[in-house]
Scaffold this motif. Structure first.
Motif, PDB file in Angstrom:
ATOM      1  N   ASN A  94     -15.463 -35.287  53.775  1.00  0.00           N
ATOM      2  CA  ASN A  94     -15.850 -34.570  52.710  1.00  0.00           C
ATOM      3  C   ASN A  94     -17.348 -34.309  52.925  1.00  0.00           C
ATOM      4  N   TYR A  95     -18.111 -33.251  52.449  1.00  0.00           N
ATOM      5  CA  TYR A  95     -19.522 -33.209  52.485  1.00  0.00           C
ATOM      6  C   TYR A  95     -19.791 -32.333  51.600  1.00  0.00           C
ATOM      7  N   GLY A  96     -21.270 -32.234  51.171  1.00  0.00           N
ATOM      8  CA  GLY A  96     -21.944 -31.408  50.241  1.00  0.00           C
ATOM      9  C   GLY A  96     -23.254 -31.693  49.735  1.00  0.00           C
ATOM     10  N   VAL A  97     -23.677 -31.138  48.915  1.00  0.00           N
ATOM     11  CA  VAL A  97     -25.076 -31.186  48.468  1.00  0.00           C
ATOM     12  C   VAL A  97     -25.192 -31.756  47.056  1.00  0.00           C
ATOM     13  N   VAL A  98     -26.157 -32.513  46.736  1.00  0.00           N
ATOM     14  CA  VAL A  98     -26.215 -33.233  45.404  1.00  0.00           C
ATOM     15  C   VAL A  98     -27.734 -32.995  44.881  1.00  0.00           C
ATOM     16  N   ALA A  99     -27.746 -32.360  43.778  1.00  0.00           N
ATOM     17  CA  ALA A  99     -28.793 -32.008  43.082  1.00  0.00           C
ATOM     18  C   ALA A  99     -29.193 -32.423  41.922  1.00  0.00           C
ATOM     19  N   SER A 100     -30.243 -33.246  41.291  1.00  0.00           N
ATOM     20  CA  SER A 100     -30.469 -33.599  39.962  1.00  0.00           C
ATOM     21  C   SER A 100     -31.667 -33.111  39.555  1.00  0.00           C
ATOM     22  N   VAL A 101     -31.675 -32.473  38.384  1.00  0.00           N
ATOM     23  CA  VAL A 101     -32.943 -31.888  37.667  1.00  0.00           C
ATOM     24  C   VAL A 101     -33.232 -32.519  36.501  1.00  0.00           C
ATOM     25  N   PRO A 102     -34.495 -33.193  36.170  1.00  0.00           N
ATOM     26  CA  PRO A 102     -34.824 -33.749  34.885  1.00  0.00           C
ATOM     27  C   PRO A 102     -35.232 -32.777  34.000  1.00  0.00           C
ATOM     28  N   ILE A 103     -34.437 -32.733  32.726  1.00  0.00           N
ATOM     29  CA  ILE A 103     -34.725 -31.967  31.782  1.00  0.00           C
ATOM     30  C   ILE A 103     -35.348 -32.280  30.676  1.00  0.00           C
ATOM     31  N   PHE A 104     -34.951 -33.492  29.978  1.00  0.00           N
ATOM     32  CA  PHE A 104     -35.372 -34.091  28.829  1.00  0.00           C
ATOM     33  C   PHE A 104     -34.932 -35.606  29.081  1.00  0.00           C
TER      34      PHE A 104
END
Length: 480
Positions: free
Chosen positions: A348-358
Motif C-alpha cells: 500500500n502507498y499514498g500521500v498524507v496531508a495535514s492542513v492546520p485550520i484552527f
C-alpha cells in the motif's frame, strides 16, 4: 667584673658589614633550657613530592568533575545533531501481531422451517480462531513549512552553545586551579617568612642568654625573648593550618585525595606588560560566556521560526507491505460448521496531508511567547557583555594598583631586611633595646607577608583578565 671592661670586650669582637645579614652566633652551653633552633624546616612541614602548576592543570583537566560532566553534556549535544533527529529522514516501523481467541458462539436466525417452526440456533462451544498481522510501514515528511531544516540548524546551534559552555567550564576551572595553586605558594612563602623571624628570635635568645651569663643583663630579658619567640611559633602553627587548608582545596579541585601532600615548585611571577585595549578586544571576541549568549539568541530565533513553520501544511509520503491472515475454526457454511482461512498480502502507498485550520489560537500564543524569549535572549546577551566589561575594568584597576604596590613593597622589603640586620648587630653590641629589635623583626615579617599578599593579588587580577579574554587555555576543548 666592671661593666666598662665587658663593654670593651664586646667592642673588640669582629663586626660584619652592616649591609649584610649577620651570621647567627653559636649558642654557648648554659644550664637554662634552650628553645629549639629554627635553622631548618620545622617539624610541622613534612617532606612531600613536588607539584608544578602545569602538572596541576593537567591533572585538573583529566579529573575535575565539573569538566568531566560538561564534556559528557557536549557529547550528548553532538550526538543530537542528526538529520533524523530534525525530521528530515523517513521513519520505518515493522509491526507483528498474533492473537488467539476461544469463544462460545450462538447464532439465532429469525427464519422458520417449512412447517412454521423457528429455525434452531447454531451453537458452538469453544470455537477457536487466530489472527496474524505483520507489516512494514514507512512515512516520510517532504514538506512542513521548512521546519525540519530549521530544526537541524537549531540542533547545530545547541551543540555550539554546549561547546562554548564546556570551554567556559574548562577555562574557569583552570583559573580556579591556578588561583588555588598560588594560594598554596603564598601560604608556603609566609611560612618561610615566619621561619626567618624565628631565626632572628633564636639569635635574640642566644645573645640575651650570653649577656645574662656574664651578668650584664637581667633574666627578665631572656624570658621576654622566649615569650616573643613562642608567640612567633604560635603564628607558625596557625600558618601551617592555613597551608593545609589551601592544599586540601587544591586537591579537591584536582579530583584527588584531599590529604595528598605536595610541595609547590613554581613561584608567583606577575606579567607586567598586559595592554588594556588588547585585553578588552580579546574579551569581546573570545570570551566563551559571551559567545554562548550570542548562540542562545540564535536558538531563540530558530524556536520562533519553528512555531511559524507549524502554520504551513504538512505533506508526507506513506507506504507499507503487510500480511493479514485470519483462521476461524468455527465458521458456518450454510448449516455446516467448518473452518475458514482469510489472507491478505500486498503493498500500500499514498500521500498524507495535514492542513492546520484552527487550534484555539495556540500557535499565535506560542509565536508571541517565542518572540518574547527572543527578546529575553538579546537582553541576556547585553547583560553578559556589560557584566564582562565590569569584571574586566575591576580586574584591570586591581592589576594596575597591585603592580604599583608590588614595586613599592619589593623596594620596601630590602629596606626592612637591612634594618633587621643592622638592628640585630646593634643589639649584639648592646646599642639597641630588646623592644626595638622586636619592632624591627615584626616590621620585616609584616613587610614579607604584605609583599606575598600583594604579589598574589596582582597575579589573581592577571588570572581574571586572562580568563575573561580566554587566554588560559590555548588548545580547543575536545568534546568526545
Amino acid at each position: 667584673m666592671p661593666r666598662s671592661f665587658l663593654f670593651a670586650l664586646l667592642l673588640a669582637a669582629p663586626l660584619p658589614l652592616l649591609a649584610q645579614r649577620p651570621v647567627l652566633p653559636a649558642r654557648t652551653p648554659a644550664t637554662q633550657p634552650q628553645s629549639k633552633p629554627q635553622t631548618e624546616k620545622p617539624e610541622t612541614v613534612a617532606p612531600a613530592p613536588g607539584l608544578t602548576l602545569a602538572e596541576a592543570i593537567r591533572i585538573g583537566l583529566e579529573n575535575n568533575y565539573n569538566i568531566r560532566l560538561s564534556r559528557q553534556d557536549a557529547r550528548i549535544a553532538d550526538n543530537n545533531v542528526t538529520r533524523g533527529n530534525a525530521g528530515q529522514l523517513p521513519v520505518v516501523n515493522g509491526n507483528f501481531t498474533r492473537v488467539f481467541n476461544r469463544n462460545d458462539i450462538r447464532q439465532q436466525f429469525g427464519t422458520r422451517d417449512s412447517i412454521g417452526n423457528p429455525t434452531p440456533a447454531r451453537i458452538v462451544n469453544g470455537g477457536t480462531n487466530n489472527q496474524l498481522n505483520a507489516n512494514v510501514a514507512a512515512t516520510w515528511t517532504i514538506f512542513d513549512g521548512f521546519g525540519m531544516f530549521i530544526a537541524y540548524d537549531r540542533l547545530k546551534s545547541l551543540r555550539a552553545s554546549q561547546e562554548q559552555l564546556t570551554r567556559a567550564t574548562v577555562e574557569e576551572t583552570v583559573a580556579t586551579i591556578t588561583d588555588a595553586y598560588f594560594v598554596v605558594v603564598r601560604e608556603s612563602g609566609k611560612i618561610n617568612s615566619i621561619e626567618e623571624a624565628l631565626k632572628i628570635g633564636q639569635a635574640r635568645i642566644d645573645l640575651t642568654q650570653g649577656r645574662v651569663d656574664v651578668g650584664v643583663a637581667a633574666k627578665v630579658e631572656v624570658l621576654t625573648a622566649r615569650v616573643d619567640y613562642n608567640a612567633d611559633r604560635s603564628i607558625l602553627i596557625q600558618q601551617q593550618e592555613a597551608l593545609k587548608t589551601a592544599k586540601i582545596t587544591l586537591n579537591n579541585l584536582l579530583g584527588r585525595n584531599p590529604n595528598l601532600n605536595f610541595q609547590p615548585q613554581d613561584s608567583i611571577v606577575v606579567t607586567q606588560d598586559l595592554q588594556r585595549e588588547t585585553v578588552l578586544q580579546a574579551i569581546r571576541q573570545n570570551n566563551p560566556r559571551l559567545q554562548q549568549a550570542r548562540t542562545n539568541t540564535e536558538v531563540a530565533t530558530y524556536d520562533r521560526k519553528l512555531v511559524r513553520a507549524s502554520r504551513f501544511p504538512q505533506i508526507g509520503l506513506t507506504t507499507g507491505y503487510g500480511l493479514n491472515r485470519n483462521i476461524n475454526n468455527a465458521a458456518f457454511a450454510g448449516t455446516l460448521l467448518t473452518t475458514s482461512t482469510n489472507r491478505n498480502l500486498g503493498l500500500n502507498y499514498g500521500v498524507v496531508a495535514s492542513v492546520p485550520i484552527f487550534d484555539g489560537f495556540n500557535r499565535t500564543r506560542l509565536e508571541q511567547n517565542a518572540r518574547i524569549v527572543e527578546e529575553q535572549s538579546q537582553l541576556q546577551l547585553d547583560q553578559t557583555q556589560l557584566q564582562l566589561d565590569a569584571e574586566a575594568e575591576q580586574a584591570w584597576a586591581q592589576y594596575q594598583n597591585r603592580l604599583q604596590l608590588l614595586e613599592l613593597e619589593e623596594a620596601n622589603i630590602l629596606l626592612a631586611r637591612e634594618n633587621v640586620a643592622i638592628a640585630l648587630e646593634r643589639y649584639r653590641l648592646g646599642l639597641l633595646t630588646p623592644l626595638d629589635l622586636r619592632v624591627a623583626q615584626r616590621t620585616q615579617l609584616d613587610a614579607e607577608v604584605r609583599l606575598l599578599d600583594i604579589r598574589y593579588q596582582a597575579k589573581q587580577a592577571e588570572i581574571v583578565l586572562r580568563r575573561l579574554s580566554s587566554g588560559l587555555v590555548q588548545e580547543p576543548t575536545a568534546t568526545n
